[in-house]
Design an enzyme around this catalytic site. Structure first.
Site, PDB file in Angstrom:
ATOM      1  N   LEU A 267       0.823  -1.207   0.000  1.00 44.25           N
ATOM      2  CA  LEU A 267       0.000   0.000   0.000  1.00 44.25           C
ATOM      3  C   LEU A 267       0.860   1.262   0.000  1.00 44.25           C
ATOM      4  O   LEU A 267       0.341   2.375   0.108  1.00 44.25           O
ATOM      5  CB  LEU A 267      -0.927   0.010   1.225  1.00 44.25           C
ATOM      6  CG  LEU A 267      -2.073  -1.002   1.208  1.00 44.25           C
ATOM      7  CD1 LEU A 267      -2.895  -0.887   2.476  1.00 44.25           C
ATOM      8  CD2 LEU A 267      -2.954  -0.814  -0.014  1.00 44.25           C
ATOM      9  N   LYS A 315      16.139  -5.723   2.139  1.00 41.62           N
ATOM     10  CA  LYS A 315      16.545  -4.724   3.134  1.00 41.62           C
ATOM     11  C   LYS A 315      17.999  -4.863   3.573  1.00 41.62           C
ATOM     12  O   LYS A 315      18.664  -3.856   3.852  1.00 41.62           O
ATOM     13  CB  LYS A 315      15.625  -4.796   4.353  1.00 41.62           C
ATOM     14  CG  LYS A 315      14.212  -4.310   4.074  1.00 41.62           C
ATOM     15  CD  LYS A 315      13.383  -4.252   5.344  1.00 41.62           C
ATOM     16  CE  LYS A 315      11.976  -3.729   5.036  1.00 41.62           C
ATOM     17  NZ  LYS A 315      11.183  -3.531   6.255  1.00 41.62           N
ATOM     18  N   ASP A 352      12.097   1.904   9.773  1.00 37.08           N
ATOM     19  CA  ASP A 352      11.300   0.821  10.352  1.00 37.08           C
ATOM     20  C   ASP A 352      11.267   0.901  11.874  1.00 37.08           C
ATOM     21  O   ASP A 352      10.227   0.675  12.504  1.00 37.08           O
ATOM     22  CB  ASP A 352      11.860  -0.540   9.924  1.00 37.08           C
ATOM     23  CG  ASP A 352      11.380  -0.972   8.547  1.00 37.08           C
ATOM     24  OD1 ASP A 352      10.339  -0.468   8.097  1.00 37.08           O
ATOM     25  OD2 ASP A 352      12.056  -1.812   7.919  1.00 37.08           O
TER      26      ASP A 352
END
Length: 531
Positions: A267, A315, A352
């Site tokens: 999203l 990542k 994060d």
């Protein structure tokens, strides 16, 4: 072999050459694709499409039978819609659904012209079989959009195909090959630069970002379905117009994106593009399905990418490609945010951990709390370092115990074997694995008897309430959806890239509305299935 007289076959159909003006300008360069099994369904989609664009492709091959085709064209002739209509009746050989002969295809296209279609899309496979005189006679008052499709790959010699298309003297040539790499997407886009009367459509999920940028690169059209996708990698007409604003993008538009595999669930494009619209920033954020980092990184300069988010599984791997890195991100060993600086230098950081801290701070006091992180990947590392800095006692459990021990050691925490979870208690348990993510929402990374905690958090945000959170809630635990972490880390990214305050309320509202719509749809489907 192309017959000698075909150089004159479509001269009348190609009299006016207006480059990007062939199909109008602005929003009218987005072509709404109308495809339904019934005449009623087609008519409904045409009316819906007209509210968004003047250019509409009519997929006659999708109609169930000749009776439905005839009924729809009668309706169309009576309506005289003030739109630019492109008739398509693509055969199976050309990647469509029409199973009759090319002569019948031509007959239906001729009927569509009579009903008001000014353009006809004719695939090269059919054109090679038809006599030029028959095409000229059947479609004399229409303009031809000559189509090349390849649903398996991007051909090596795109230039030769372009030359063949021009020899037919059609009004416009369309190339729609499957993009299996981002490098393929670039080759397809290059075809549109410095050429007129051309449409390029990189197909497939990997080709989606290039599909959105195609108008910016010179393609005369970009396609988007009103309802049903008719080709791999299509996004809806509403998204192409309102979310990505494909018709407004220019070379001055700043390009951002998210890289990962999978990426279709993300999203992030909705979150960031909503922010750009709310703050009137000339930028777009695209979803990149990235199998290999070098393939993507080579495309960064050519696409003009100014920054990107990094998600599973890249990542940690992205770190070795960076020119510089935020000290905390370097310590974590994982990056979720990259800024492309002058000279193409890549600078990495990690937001994060910000998301984790903000999501948990309202549920418990972090300092002194014993918090279990399940998983040991890039997101787990960010959470572990952030929580340790906040004063929490961090425990790590992972499928590979060696990785759990390594991460626990790096943050001064403890590694906990899976078998110990049945008897140990934690103030909070945080899942950092993708287990339970859409479309596999029925599974949980942990069992109910392993959830001994006050607070349970899942980094997954699709669905908002995962199976893990449902089990924890039934046991009386407070639960924290991954949407809170997702929003917080996204706001931080947006501000890093733009240097502005993020319009948090608008961004949050858009994401929550989308999730609520999905959940309502899912509930309705489940009820229908049980009947």
């Amino acid at each position: 072999m192309i017959p000698h007289d075909t150089s004159r076959a479509f001269n009348k159909m190609a009299e006016t050459r207006l480059g990007n003006g062939l199909f109008g300008r602005g929003i009218d360069r987005i072509c709404a694709v109308v495809a339904a099994r019934t005449a009623r369904g087609m008519a409904s989609q045409v009316l819906a499409a007209r509210r968004l664009t003047q250019t509409i492709e009519i997929r006659l091959d999708w109609l169930r039978n000749d009776r439905q085709r005839r009924s729809f064209l009668v309706w169309l002739r009576g309506r005289h819609p003030p739109a630019r209509l492109i008739a398509t009746c693509r055969t199976v050989l050309g990647g469509g659904r029409f199973r009759a002969s090319t002569k019948k295809e031509l007959a239906w296209l001729s009927a569509a012209v009579t009903a008001g279609c000014a353009w006809c899309d004719l695939e090269i496979e059919s054109l090679r079989k038809l006599a030029p005189a028959s095409v000229r006679q059947a479609l004399a008052s229409a303009r031809i959009l000559l189509s090349f499709h390849d649903f398996r790959r991007t051909p090596a010699r795109l230039g030769q195909l372009w030359n063949e298309g021009r020899r037919w003297q059609s009004a416009c040539v369309k190339f729609a090959p499957q993009a299996n790499t981002i490098g393929d997407s670039l080759r397809i886009l290059r075809l549109a630069r410095n050429r007129r009367e051309i449409v390029v459509v990189p197909m497939g999920e990997i080709g989606l970002p290039a599909r959105i940028l195609a108008l910016r690169e010179g393609s005369a059209l970009a396609y988007a379905p009103v309802e049903t996708a008719t080709a791999p990698g299509q996004i809806s007409l509403h998204e192409l117009k309102h979310l990505y604003r494909a018709h407004e993008l220019t070379r001055r538009t700043r390009v951002y994106g998210v890289i990962g595999d999978p990426i279709g669930h993300s999203l992030s494009p909705l979150l960031h593009n909503t922010g750009f619209v709310a703050r009137n920033v000339d930028a777009v954020y695209l979803p990149f399905l990235v199998k290999g980092l070098p393939d993507f990184l080579k495309a960064v300069p050519e696409l003009g990418i100014r920054g990107f988010s990094v998600t599973i599984p890249h990542k940690e791997a992205i770190v070795r490609y960076l020119d510089d890195c935020d000290p905390l991100a370097a310590e974590i060993g994982a990056v979720n945010t990259v800024v492309v600086r002058g000279g193409g230098k890549l600078y990495g950081s990690n937001t994060d951990y910000v998301g984790v801290l903000r999501a948990l701070e309202g549920r418990l006091r972090l300092a002194g709390s014993r918090i279990l992180i399940f998983g040991a990947g890039g997101a787990a590392r960010a959470a572990a370092f952030g929580l340790a800095r906040a004063g929490a006692a961090v425990a790590v459990c992972a499928r590979r115990e060696s990785r759990a021990r390594e991460l626990a050691r790096a943050v001064g925490g403890e590694a906990v074997p899976r078998r110990a979870l049945r008897t140990q208690y934690f103030d909070a348990i945080l899942n950092s694995t993708p287990v339970g993510m859409y479309p596999h929402a029925a599974i949980s990374p942990l069992l109910s008897r392993e959830l001994h905690c006050r607070v349970a958090m899942d980094m997954i945000y699709r669905p908002q309430k995962t199976q893990l959170l449902r089990m924890a809630e039934r046991k009386g635990c407070k639960i924290v959806s991954g949407i809170e972490m997702f929003l917080a880390q996204g706001f931080a990214q947006w501000e890093i890239w733009t240097g502005q305050r993020a319009p948090e309320a608008a961004m949050r509202r858009a994401v929550l509305r989308k999730l609520e719509e999905e959940e309502r749809r899912g509930t309705a489907l489940e009820r229908a299935r049980r009947r």
